[in-house]
Design a protein around this motif. Structure first.
Motif, PDB file in Angstrom:
ATOM      1  N   UNK A  17      -2.844  19.590  12.946  1.00 22.21           N
ATOM      2  CA  UNK A  17      -3.246  20.501  12.043  1.00 22.21           C
ATOM      3  C   UNK A  17      -1.906  20.639  10.968  1.00 22.21           C
ATOM      4  N   UNK A  18      -2.401  20.444   9.671  1.00 19.86           N
ATOM      5  CA  UNK A  18      -1.190  20.105   8.799  1.00 19.86           C
ATOM      6  C   UNK A  18      -1.344  21.566   7.962  1.00 19.86           C
ATOM      7  N   UNK A  19      -0.280  22.225   7.977  1.00 16.06           N
ATOM      8  CA  UNK A  19      -0.155  23.464   6.752  1.00 16.06           C
ATOM      9  C   UNK A  19       0.590  22.811   5.827  1.00 16.06           C
ATOM     10  N   UNK A  20       0.561  23.532   4.458  1.00 16.78           N
ATOM     11  CA  UNK A  20       0.880  22.731   3.243  1.00 16.78           C
ATOM     12  C   UNK A  20       2.382  23.204   3.188  1.00 16.78           C
ATOM     13  N   UNK A  21       2.968  24.133   3.946  1.00 19.71           N
ATOM     14  CA  UNK A  21       4.271  24.348   4.003  1.00 19.71           C
ATOM     15  C   UNK A  21       5.136  24.638   5.300  1.00 19.71           C
ATOM     16  N   UNK A  22       6.341  24.810   5.167  1.00 17.99           N
ATOM     17  CA  UNK A  22       6.915  25.599   6.515  1.00 17.99           C
ATOM     18  C   UNK A  22       6.261  26.631   6.841  1.00 17.99           C
ATOM     19  N   UNK A  23       6.616  26.914   8.081  1.00 17.92           N
ATOM     20  CA  UNK A  23       5.678  28.359   8.769  1.00 17.92           C
ATOM     21  C   UNK A  23       6.754  28.935   9.500  1.00 17.92           C
ATOM     22  N   UNK A  78      -2.715  20.139  20.880  1.00 13.49           N
ATOM     23  CA  UNK A  78      -2.690  20.208  19.385  1.00 13.49           C
ATOM     24  C   UNK A  78      -1.270  20.095  18.981  1.00 13.49           C
ATOM     25  N   UNK A  79      -0.904  19.721  17.723  1.00 17.51           N
ATOM     26  CA  UNK A  79       0.130  19.599  17.018  1.00 17.51           C
ATOM     27  C   UNK A  79      -0.059  20.340  15.684  1.00 17.51           C
ATOM     28  N   UNK A  80       1.044  20.966  15.285  1.00 17.68           N
ATOM     29  CA  UNK A  80       0.930  21.685  13.992  1.00 17.68           C
ATOM     30  C   UNK A  80       2.185  21.102  13.283  1.00 17.68           C
TER      31      UNK A  80
END
Length: 258
Positions: free
Chosen positions: A110-116, A143-145
């Motif tokens: 799962x790819x987020x647009x920015x750091x979290x 899963x990996x983010x």
């Protein structure tokens, strides 16, 4: 009598149809790598660029194999070709020395647009957004983010000895024995594991005394040291070999690649 004959014929026809359907192969969706991806690999993945022609072909096949076994999902942005390639390259690089081996403990990235942050919040107003990637547990098992920004930075900066994508996939390798603990039991035999722990202890002590060029995060725990040192190994191998020859040798034994 005629009714019995018709019934037998119908049963025979149904049997033939079912037998034929049983022999039909299952249709599987195969991800094909388009030709325009190859220049993207050449331009953005230094590891691939340094390979000879034969190994480049193998690298492409490994990418295809990964993409056919793991789903990549984007959150709040449209996934681009380079995003997919960088995730797949991050996966292939640590296991390139293991013939056709992939990750049995991963189903989705799962790819987020920015750091979290710890709450998986990445909006601009969110606080403490310092996490670039994580390997999931519990509801996120298998899963990996990844942060898209961190993922791209890892490949764009070719001199900083860091790569978030590789870091997280090394954690997955570490987890093969059931736990992420910085002790790569699946990669080293027992004799070498003892030596590995000695090297880790010395290198972490040097980091925490500010006497090392290995990234400070590697001094926080054995599991983070393994991932951070592996980033260094794949990003700046010759520099690691010159400054930390014993550590380089141990990682070379782990990953079976020079």
């Amino acid at each position: 009598m005629a009714y019995i004959i018709i019934t037998i014929l119908l049963l025979f026809i149904i049997y033939k149809i079912l037998k034929k359907e049983k022999k039909q192969p299952k249709i599987v969706n195969i991800v094909e790598i388009p030709a325009h991806w190859y220049p993207l690999l050449e331009e953005n993945v230094l590891f691939y660029k340094k390979l000879n022609t034969k190994d480049r072909l193998h690298f492409k096949k490994r990418i295809q194999s990964f993409l056919n076994s793991v789903e990549i999902v984007a959150v709040d942005f449209e996934l681009e070709d380079l995003d997919i390639l960088l995730v797949a390259s991050s996966a292939v690089i640590p296991v390139f020395g293991f013939n056709n081996w992939m990750y049995p403990n991963l189903k989705e990235v799962i790819i987020y647009p920015d750091y979290f942050n710890d709450n998986l919040e990445f909006a601009s107003k969110s606080k403490n957004k310092i996490i670039g990637g994580l390997v999931g547990n519990g509801m996120f098992e298998n899963k990996m983010i990844l942060s898209r920004r961190a993922l791209h930075h890892g490949f764009a900066n070719k001199t900083d000895k860091g790569n978030t994508g590789i870091h997280e996939f090394v954690h997955l390798l570490d987890k093969l024995d059931g736990t992420i603990d910085g002790i790569p039991k699946a990669l080293l035999d027992n004799e070498n594991l003892v030596q590995w722990l000695d090297v880790v202890h010395d290198k972490m002590e040097a980091i925490n005394k500010d006497k090392s060029d290995i990234r400070n995060y590697g001094g926080t725990s054995k599991e983070e040291f393994f991932a951070v040192a592996s980033e260094y190994f794949f990003e700046r191998p010759m520099l690691l070999k010159r400054k930390h020859p014993e550590l380089y040798k141990m990682l070379d034994d782990c990953f079976n690649i020079d």
